[in-house]
Motif scaffolding. Structure first.
Motif, PDB file in Angstrom:
ATOM      1  N   GLN A  96       0.310  -9.293   2.634  1.00 24.89           N
ATOM      2  CA  GLN A  96      -0.512  -8.993   1.459  1.00 24.89           C
ATOM      3  C   GLN A  96      -0.081  -7.681   0.814  1.00 24.89           C
ATOM      4  O   GLN A  96      -0.022  -7.563  -0.409  1.00 24.89           O
ATOM      5  CB  GLN A  96      -1.985  -8.926   1.859  1.00 24.89           C
ATOM      6  CG  GLN A  96      -2.947  -8.672   0.693  1.00 24.89           C
ATOM      7  CD  GLN A  96      -4.375  -8.533   1.141  1.00 24.89           C
ATOM      8  OE1 GLN A  96      -4.669  -8.526   2.329  1.00 24.89           O
ATOM      9  NE2 GLN A  96      -5.299  -8.445   0.190  1.00 24.89           N
ATOM     10  N   ALA A  97       0.239  -6.688   1.660  1.00 27.68           N
ATOM     11  CA  ALA A  97       0.640  -5.381   1.121  1.00 27.68           C
ATOM     12  C   ALA A  97       2.041  -5.420   0.544  1.00 27.68           C
ATOM     13  O   ALA A  97       2.407  -4.548  -0.267  1.00 27.68           O
ATOM     14  CB  ALA A  97       0.564  -4.327   2.218  1.00 27.68           C
ATOM     15  N   GLY A  98       2.844  -6.394   0.944  1.00 23.00           N
ATOM     16  CA  GLY A  98       4.243  -6.418   0.526  1.00 23.00           C
ATOM     17  C   GLY A  98       4.511  -7.111  -0.786  1.00 23.00           C
ATOM     18  O   GLY A  98       5.680  -7.221  -1.192  1.00 23.00           O
ATOM     19  N   THR A  99       3.482  -7.559  -1.472  1.00 24.50           N
ATOM     20  CA  THR A  99       3.692  -8.252  -2.739  1.00 24.50           C
ATOM     21  C   THR A  99       3.374  -7.338  -3.920  1.00 24.50           C
ATOM     22  O   THR A  99       2.546  -6.419  -3.808  1.00 24.50           O
ATOM     23  CB  THR A  99       2.829  -9.530  -2.813  1.00 24.50           C
ATOM     24  OG1 THR A  99       3.149 -10.256  -3.994  1.00 24.50           O
ATOM     25  CG2 THR A  99       1.349  -9.195  -2.802  1.00 24.50           C
ATOM     26  N   ALA A 100       4.013  -7.599  -5.037  1.00 21.10           N
ATOM     27  CA  ALA A 100       3.882  -6.734  -6.224  1.00 21.10           C
ATOM     28  C   ALA A 100       2.501  -6.794  -6.845  1.00 21.10           C
ATOM     29  O   ALA A 100       2.143  -5.908  -7.637  1.00 21.10           O
ATOM     30  CB  ALA A 100       4.928  -7.125  -7.268  1.00 21.10           C
ATOM     31  N   THR A 102      -0.239  -6.344  -5.307  1.00 20.89           N
ATOM     32  CA  THR A 102      -1.157  -5.464  -4.588  1.00 20.89           C
ATOM     33  C   THR A 102      -0.961  -4.031  -5.062  1.00 20.89           C
ATOM     34  O   THR A 102       0.158  -3.508  -5.039  1.00 20.89           O
ATOM     35  CB  THR A 102      -0.937  -5.540  -3.074  1.00 20.89           C
ATOM     36  OG1 THR A 102      -1.052  -6.891  -2.647  1.00 20.89           O
ATOM     37  CG2 THR A 102      -1.959  -4.700  -2.333  1.00 20.89           C
ATOM     38  N   ILE A 107      -3.191  -1.279  -1.058  1.00 21.11           N
ATOM     39  CA  ILE A 107      -2.377  -0.993   0.133  1.00 21.11           C
ATOM     40  C   ILE A 107      -3.050   0.073   0.994  1.00 21.11           C
ATOM     41  O   ILE A 107      -3.000   0.029   2.222  1.00 21.11           O
ATOM     42  CB  ILE A 107      -0.955  -0.570  -0.279  1.00 21.11           C
ATOM     43  CG1 ILE A 107      -0.251  -1.720  -0.994  1.00 21.11           C
ATOM     44  CG2 ILE A 107      -0.152  -0.127   0.941  1.00 21.11           C
ATOM     45  CD1 ILE A 107       1.112  -1.376  -1.543  1.00 21.11           C
ATOM     46  N   TRP A 187      -0.729   5.265   4.936  1.00 19.56           N
ATOM     47  CA  TRP A 187      -1.241   4.592   3.743  1.00 19.56           C
ATOM     48  C   TRP A 187      -2.726   4.855   3.568  1.00 19.56           C
ATOM     49  O   TRP A 187      -3.197   5.099   2.464  1.00 19.56           O
ATOM     50  CB  TRP A 187      -1.048   3.075   3.852  1.00 19.56           C
ATOM     51  CG  TRP A 187       0.372   2.623   3.757  1.00 19.56           C
ATOM     52  CD1 TRP A 187       1.429   3.311   3.274  1.00 19.56           C
ATOM     53  CD2 TRP A 187       0.877   1.347   4.193  1.00 19.56           C
ATOM     54  NE1 TRP A 187       2.578   2.570   3.374  1.00 19.56           N
ATOM     55  CE2 TRP A 187       2.268   1.350   3.921  1.00 19.56           C
ATOM     56  CE3 TRP A 187       0.306   0.220   4.771  1.00 19.56           C
ATOM     57  CZ2 TRP A 187       3.075   0.248   4.212  1.00 19.56           C
ATOM     58  CZ3 TRP A 187       1.097  -0.870   5.049  1.00 19.56           C
ATOM     59  CH2 TRP A 187       2.475  -0.851   4.786  1.00 19.56           C
ATOM     60  N   ALA A 195       3.842   2.409  -5.590  1.00 22.36           N
ATOM     61  CA  ALA A 195       3.417   1.084  -5.150  1.00 22.36           C
ATOM     62  C   ALA A 195       4.612   0.274  -4.662  1.00 22.36           C
ATOM     63  O   ALA A 195       4.551  -0.397  -3.633  1.00 22.36           O
ATOM     64  CB  ALA A 195       2.708   0.357  -6.302  1.00 22.36           C
ATOM     65  N   GLN A 199       5.101  -1.186  -0.918  1.00 24.35           N
ATOM     66  CA  GLN A 199       5.281  -2.630  -0.731  1.00 24.35           C
ATOM     67  C   GLN A 199       6.555  -2.920   0.068  1.00 24.35           C
ATOM     68  O   GLN A 199       6.570  -3.781   0.955  1.00 24.35           O
ATOM     69  CB  GLN A 199       5.326  -3.323  -2.093  1.00 24.35           C
ATOM     70  CG  GLN A 199       3.999  -3.283  -2.830  1.00 24.35           C
ATOM     71  CD  GLN A 199       4.152  -3.496  -4.326  1.00 24.35           C
ATOM     72  OE1 GLN A 199       5.251  -3.758  -4.835  1.00 24.35           O
ATOM     73  NE2 GLN A 199       3.037  -3.378  -5.060  1.00 24.35           N
ATOM     74  N   ARG A 203       6.977  -4.767   3.800  1.00 25.14           N
ATOM     75  CA  ARG A 203       7.865  -5.888   4.099  1.00 25.14           C
ATOM     76  C   ARG A 203       8.779  -5.565   5.281  1.00 25.14           C
ATOM     77  O   ARG A 203       9.072  -6.427   6.120  1.00 25.14           O
ATOM     78  CB  ARG A 203       8.681  -6.263   2.866  1.00 25.14           C
ATOM     79  CG  ARG A 203       7.855  -6.880   1.740  1.00 25.14           C
ATOM     80  CD  ARG A 203       8.744  -7.477   0.664  1.00 25.14           C
ATOM     81  NE  ARG A 203       9.491  -6.460  -0.067  1.00 25.14           N
ATOM     82  CZ  ARG A 203       9.057  -5.816  -1.143  1.00 25.14           C
ATOM     83  NH1 ARG A 203       7.843  -6.108  -1.625  1.00 25.14           N
ATOM     84  NH2 ARG A 203       9.801  -4.927  -1.758  1.00 25.14           N
TER      85      ARG A 203
END
Length: 292
Positions: A96-100, A102, A107, A187, A195, A199, A203
């Motif tokens: 969830q945190a690794g997508t643009a 968010t 995060i 974080w 951001a 992210q 990942r």
């Protein structure tokens, strides 16, 4: 004919005394249920029966040890199953945190969640014990590597089953989880990066969780295989207990049908012996006829 020494009466009395002893012995066996009540009954049989009884008692204790050990492995397995669930949730959080989509704030919130989840992994490792023995780390107060746990599963010193040494199911012991914990704490504290940078780091940490899961699963597998060993050993030990007790019973326990028949025979012989003593004593009276 002689009257000072009534040999016939003495012989009859001796025979009756021996019969009385046999009756007493038979009654003792019938009342206790044991064919061997004292060493004089069967010295060698008593020795063998006592050894078999000791062996059976030891095997029974080994079965009890095994049942306790199975409980221990189940406790450890359930605890690691919960840790595995937590790692799954952490992996989801990192995805969830690794997508643009968010945001930085998102995060940060995810980081706080991951920190709490990682701390719970440590709590589980600390709290998972059996009779005061820590199962997932060195001790309840030390997060170091746990030692092998050895279970006595027989009557010989070599009859043991042991778990794998080196279990350390906490954030410092699971591969890469400490790094995830550190990054998530950063974080959650404040925005220290853009951001995009946050992210990207999320990942990069996904592989760490995969490594942690792999190591955790290897420990779970060891506890599972140990449990299978223990259960197999328990079944074998229970068979040994049955056979050992059966062997002891053949030597020590009385056959009631046989002993009852023997008691009845001795009782009849005793009554006949009493009659014989009476007759032996009365024969001396025939001497009086010679004196008339």
């Amino acid at each position: 004919m002689r009257i000072n020494t009534n040999v016939s009466s003495l012989v009859a009395q001796e025979a009756n005394k021996n019969t009385s002893n046999s009756i007493s012995s038979s009654l003792e066996k019938l009342s206790t249920g044991y064919k061997i009540n004292k060493a004089s009954d069967d010295a060698s049989g008593l020795s063998i029966a006592d050894k078999l009884r000791t062996q059976a008692n030891g095997l029974n204790q080994a079965v009890a040890n095994g049942n306790s050990a199975v409980t221990l492995t189940q406790i450890a397995d359930k605890a690691m199953a919960e840790q595995s669930n937590i790692l799954d949730v952490i992996k989801q959080k990192l995805i969830q945190a690794g997508t643009a989509t968010t945001s930085v704030e998102g995060i940060q919130a995810i980081g706080k969640d991951i920190s709490k989840l990682a701390a719970q992994i440590d709590n589980i490792a600390k709290q998972t014990t059996y009779n005061g023995t820590a199962l997932l780390q060195e001790t309840t107060t030390s997060a170091g590597v746990g030692v092998s746990l050895t279970f006595q599963m027989g009557t010989l010193a070599a009859d043991t089953i042991a778990t794998k040494a080196g279990v350390q199911a906490n954030t410092s012991g699971l591969n890469g989880l400490d790094e995830v914990y550190t990054q998530a704490s950063a974080w959650g504290a404040a925005a220290t990066d853009s951001a995009g940078g946050m992210q990207a780091s999320a990942r990069a940490l996904m592989d760490n969780i995969d490594s942690s899961l792999t190591e955790l699963n290897s420990w779970r597998a060891d506890f599972g295989s140990t449990q299978n060993q223990l259960e197999s050993s328990i079944r074998n030990l229970m068979t040994q207990v049955t056979n050992t007790k059966a062997a002891e019973s053949v030597i020590r326990d009385v056959d009631y049908a046989q002993e009852s028949a023997n008691f009845n025979k001795q009782n009849i012989i005793s009554q006949a012996g009493t009659y014989a003593i009476s007759q032996a004593n009365s024969t001396s009276q025939n001497v009086m006829r010679l004196l008339q």
